[in-house]
Design an enzyme around this catalytic site. Structure first.
Site, PDB file in Angstrom:
ATOM      1  N   GLY A 180       0.855  -1.220  -0.021  1.00 49.60           N
ATOM      2  CA  GLY A 180      -0.137  -0.162   0.164  1.00 49.60           C
ATOM      3  C   GLY A 180       0.638   1.176  -0.103  1.00 49.60           C
ATOM      4  N   TYR A 181       1.403   1.585  -1.034  1.00 51.90           N
ATOM      5  CA  TYR A 181       2.104   2.626  -1.208  1.00 51.90           C
ATOM      6  C   TYR A 181       1.388   4.023  -1.925  1.00 51.90           C
ATOM      7  CZ  TYR A 181       6.821   0.982   0.420  1.00 51.90           C
ATOM      8  OH  TYR A 181       7.864   0.830   1.127  1.00 51.90           O
TER       9      TYR A 181
ATOM     10  N   GLU B 152      12.192  -4.302  -4.246  1.00 51.25           N
ATOM     11  CA  GLU B 152      11.370  -4.302  -5.302  1.00 51.25           C
ATOM     12  C   GLU B 152      12.093  -4.062  -6.583  1.00 51.25           C
ATOM     13  OE1 GLU B 152       8.240  -1.633  -5.246  1.00 51.25           O
ATOM     14  OE2 GLU B 152       7.110  -2.799  -6.739  1.00 51.25           O
TER      15      GLU B 152
HETATM   16  C1  FAD Z   1       1.335  -2.985 -13.002  1.00 46.55           C
HETATM   17  C2  FAD Z   1       1.353  -1.907 -11.899  1.00 46.55           C
HETATM   18  C3  FAD Z   1       1.589  -2.386 -10.719  1.00 46.55           C
HETATM   19  C4  FAD Z   1       1.567  -1.633  -9.483  1.00 46.55           C
HETATM   20  N1  FAD Z   1       1.542  -1.991  -8.262  1.00 46.55           N
HETATM   21  C5  FAD Z   1       1.615  -1.194  -7.179  1.00 46.55           C
HETATM   22  C6  FAD Z   1       1.360  -1.898  -5.976  1.00 46.55           C
HETATM   23  O1  FAD Z   1       1.445  -3.105  -5.520  1.00 46.55           O
HETATM   24  N2  FAD Z   1       1.328  -0.957  -5.106  1.00 46.55           N
HETATM   25  C7  FAD Z   1       1.670   0.409  -5.168  1.00 46.55           C
HETATM   26  O2  FAD Z   1       1.594   1.349  -4.084  1.00 46.55           O
HETATM   27  N3  FAD Z   1       1.521   0.989  -6.150  1.00 46.55           N
HETATM   28  C8  FAD Z   1       1.884   0.082  -7.357  1.00 46.55           C
HETATM   29  N4  FAD Z   1       1.711   0.513  -8.825  1.00 46.55           N
HETATM   30  C9  FAD Z   1       1.831   2.150  -8.818  1.00 46.55           C
HETATM   31  C10 FAD Z   1       3.248   2.546  -9.304  1.00 46.55           C
HETATM   32  O3  FAD Z   1       4.328   2.485  -8.252  1.00 46.55           O
HETATM   33  C11 FAD Z   1       2.900   4.014  -9.737  1.00 46.55           C
HETATM   34  O4  FAD Z   1       2.097   4.117 -10.782  1.00 46.55           O
HETATM   35  C12 FAD Z   1       4.320   5.061 -10.097  1.00 46.55           C
HETATM   36  O5  FAD Z   1       5.026   5.102  -9.036  1.00 46.55           O
HETATM   37  C13 FAD Z   1       3.975   6.280 -10.958  1.00 46.55           C
HETATM   38  O6  FAD Z   1       3.075   6.901 -10.103  1.00 46.55           O
HETATM   39  P1  FAD Z   1       1.747   7.414 -10.785  1.00 46.55           P
HETATM   40  O7  FAD Z   1       0.950   6.184 -11.636  1.00 46.55           O
HETATM   41  O8  FAD Z   1       1.037   8.461  -9.845  1.00 46.55           O
HETATM   42  O9  FAD Z   1       2.336   8.557 -12.136  1.00 46.55           O
HETATM   43  P2  FAD Z   1       2.922  10.035 -11.708  1.00 46.55           P
HETATM   44  O10 FAD Z   1       3.826   9.955 -10.649  1.00 46.55           O
HETATM   45  O11 FAD Z   1       1.691  10.883 -11.813  1.00 46.55           O
HETATM   46  O12 FAD Z   1       3.791  10.327 -13.236  1.00 46.55           O
HETATM   47  C14 FAD Z   1       3.188  10.534 -14.290  1.00 46.55           C
HETATM   48  C15 FAD Z   1       4.436  10.710 -15.352  1.00 46.55           C
HETATM   49  O13 FAD Z   1       5.269  11.901 -14.731  1.00 46.55           O
HETATM   50  C16 FAD Z   1       6.612  11.598 -14.657  1.00 46.55           C
HETATM   51  N5  FAD Z   1       7.248  12.116 -13.654  1.00 46.55           N
HETATM   52  C17 FAD Z   1       6.535  12.533 -12.389  1.00 46.55           C
HETATM   53  N6  FAD Z   1       7.613  12.895 -11.646  1.00 46.55           N
HETATM   54  C18 FAD Z   1       8.436  13.344 -12.214  1.00 46.55           C
HETATM   55  C19 FAD Z   1       9.828  13.890 -11.904  1.00 46.55           C
HETATM   56  N7  FAD Z   1      10.006  14.257 -10.795  1.00 46.55           N
HETATM   57  N8  FAD Z   1      10.855  13.655 -12.986  1.00 46.55           N
HETATM   58  C20 FAD Z   1      10.487  13.387 -14.115  1.00 46.55           C
HETATM   59  N9  FAD Z   1       9.279  12.593 -14.457  1.00 46.55           N
HETATM   60  C21 FAD Z   1       8.393  12.617 -13.601  1.00 46.55           C
HETATM   61  C22 FAD Z   1       6.597   9.803 -14.533  1.00 46.55           C
HETATM   62  O14 FAD Z   1       7.832   9.459 -14.761  1.00 46.55           O
HETATM   63  C23 FAD Z   1       5.552   9.626 -15.436  1.00 46.55           C
HETATM   64  O15 FAD Z   1       5.854   9.484 -16.516  1.00 46.55           O
HETATM   65  C24 FAD Z   1       1.634  -0.016  -9.749  1.00 46.55           C
HETATM   66  C25 FAD Z   1       1.644   0.330 -11.203  1.00 46.55           C
HETATM   67  C26 FAD Z   1       1.419  -0.636 -12.247  1.00 46.55           C
HETATM   68  C27 FAD Z   1       1.839  -0.112 -13.655  1.00 46.55           C
END
Ligand code: FAD
Length: 391
Positions: A131-132, A247
């Site tokens: 739950g992150y 991870e």
């Molecule tokens: C298949 C899958 C499984 C997952 N499983 C889990 C899970 O079990 N538990 C959990 O907690 N999460 C999980 N996630 C979530 C995942 O960790 C997040 O989707 C990821 O960290 C990106 O966050 P966001 O989707 O909010 O995108 P955002 O943070 O909104 O990013 C959108 C875009 O902006 C870019 N961006 C954002 N900030 C910056 C920066 N500072 N510099 C450059 N570029 C930037 C990103 O690279 C991305 O391209 C999962 C995701 C997927 C796809």
């Protein structure tokens, strides 16, 4: 005979007796050994194999025996891995507990927590989810808002997580919560709770590939015993970052990549001319990809060896995660390209089941550069923490 030789002999004999024949074949759908309270695979050998390996501590061979592990030295663990490979044995247990939560609990948990949770992880009794992420906190994870209030003898949790893989099938969650709203990173704690607690509501989200392994999860007045906090109050950020390193390492060491190889697909759908692939342009790109993939596999093997010899995971795991995502996405693109029209199927007549799996694997690979931290974020970690470049 040296100690290691006799360990090899006894290990080989034990595996011969205890690894069921059907567990000496590649894992098929529905037989992934996730474990957990409700784990009931269609093939009972999956559970038998998990139980036998778990009882011996060999699902986590190098963990200490008092925490459910096998207590093996790094050399013995290497022999066990070799002997399992020799008979094509499947992994007995695949689990977020082993990959990421167990190692951080070993480092940050108190004795009571370690004795309670680690043996259950080793035996595959509890399935964990992570739950992150939250709707407003993905890359900017420290912006998370799920509130955790101190109610004297317990905590009360309210908020929402998203993209929580397997939340609807997990038994417990390791969760980042806000325990101080006046600070960002320094206001986060790391807490564990049962997914069956009143007020926990996981709702599946459909993925582009059709299957739905992940969820959004709502928490409404979830009561959590105070002993379930790992580490110091407001000290969760260090633990969170460490867990991400595990991870990323585990995603890179084999999280992606099942299915038919690109060269087999190319041979089947394009065919050979004079003994070589008929499409010369694709042949060149495929060869370049295979060289990258091979170099990457060697790098991962080196890093696995480092880990076995006791070297810690660190920020360099971001390089591996970045490369693993890129290589798997390239592979999936080349696969559907090689398959031509056969690679465009979703379901229905005219498409064979294997081709559909490849197409769905291509769609699923889109998430590789997002899960476990996006490629951009991993490059940021690399530039700051490994290369030492300025913010
Ligand atoms: C298949 C899958 C499984 C997952 N499983 C889990 C899970 O079990 N538990 C959990 O907690 N999460 C999980 N996630 C979530 C995942 O960790 C997040 O989707 C990821 O960290 C990106 O966050 P966001 O989707 O909010 O995108 P955002 O943070 O909104 O990013 C959108 C875009 O902006 C870019 N961006 C954002 N900030 C910056 C920066 N500072 N510099 C450059 N570029 C930037 C990103 O690279 C991305 O391209 C999962 C995701 C997927 C796809």
């Amino acid at each position: 005979m040296s100690d290691l030789d006799s360990f090899r002999t006894s290990t080989r004999a034990w595996l011969e007796t205890n690894c069921p024949a059907s567990m000496r074949t590649p894992i098929v759908e529905d037989e992934t050994p996730w474990g957990g309270r409700n784990f009931d695979p269609p093939n009972p050998d999956v559970k038998t194999w998990m139980d036998r390996m778990g009882a011996r501590g060999w699902t986590v061979p190098t963990w200490p025996k008092e925490y459910g592990g096998g207590g093996l030295s790094n050399d013995e663990a290497k022999i066990l891995a070799e002997e399992m490979r020799r008979i094509n044995a499947r992994p007995a247990l695949i689990s977020f507990g082993i990959w990421m939560f167990g190692p951080v609990l070993m480092e940050f948990g108190n004795e009571e927590q370690k004795r309670e949770y680690l043996p259950q992880i080793a035996r595959g009794e509890i399935r964990w989810c992570q739950g992150y992420s939250e709707p407003g906190a993905g890359s900017d994870l420290a912006g998370l808002q799920t509130r955790c209030e101190d109610k004297g003898d317990h905590y009360l949790i309210n908020g929402q997580k998203v993209w929580t893989s397997y939340a609807d099938r997990a038994d417990w969650i390791f969760c980042l919560v806000r325990t101080d709203t006046s600070k960002k990173q320094a206001g986060i704690s790391f807490i564990l709770f049962d997914m069956k607690s009143p007020g926990v509501d996981p709702r599946p989200i459909k993925l582009i590939s059709g299957s739905s392994p992940f969820c959004e999860v709502f928490f409404t007045d979830v009561k959590v015993p105070k002993k379930n906090r790992v580490g110091a109050l407001n000290g969760g950020w260090e633990i969170a970052k460490r867990l991400l390193q595990y991870e990323r390492k585990n995603i890179s060491s084999g999280g992606f990549g099942a299915g038919t190889s690109v060269e087999e697909l190319a041979r089947k759908y394009i065919g050979l001319k004079d003994g070589i692939l008929a499409d010369t342009d694709l042949r060149g790109r495929l060869a370049a990809h295979k060289m990258d993939a091979h170099a990457f596999a060697l790098t991962v093997a080196r890093s696995d060896q480092d880990a076995r010899s006791g070297k810690d995971v660190g920020p360099t795991t971001s390089i591996l995660k970045f490369a693993a995502a890129k290589i798997n996405q390239e592979r999936r693109e080349l696969s559907v390209e090689a398959m031509g029209l056969a690679g465009l199927g979703w379901e229905g007549p005219g498409f064979d089941a294997d081709a559909l799996l490849e197409t769905r694997a291509w769609l699923r690979s889109k998430g590789n550069s997002i899960e476990g931290g996006t490629s951009e974020i991993n490059l940021n970690v690399l530039s700051k923490r490994v290369l030492g470049l300025p913010e």
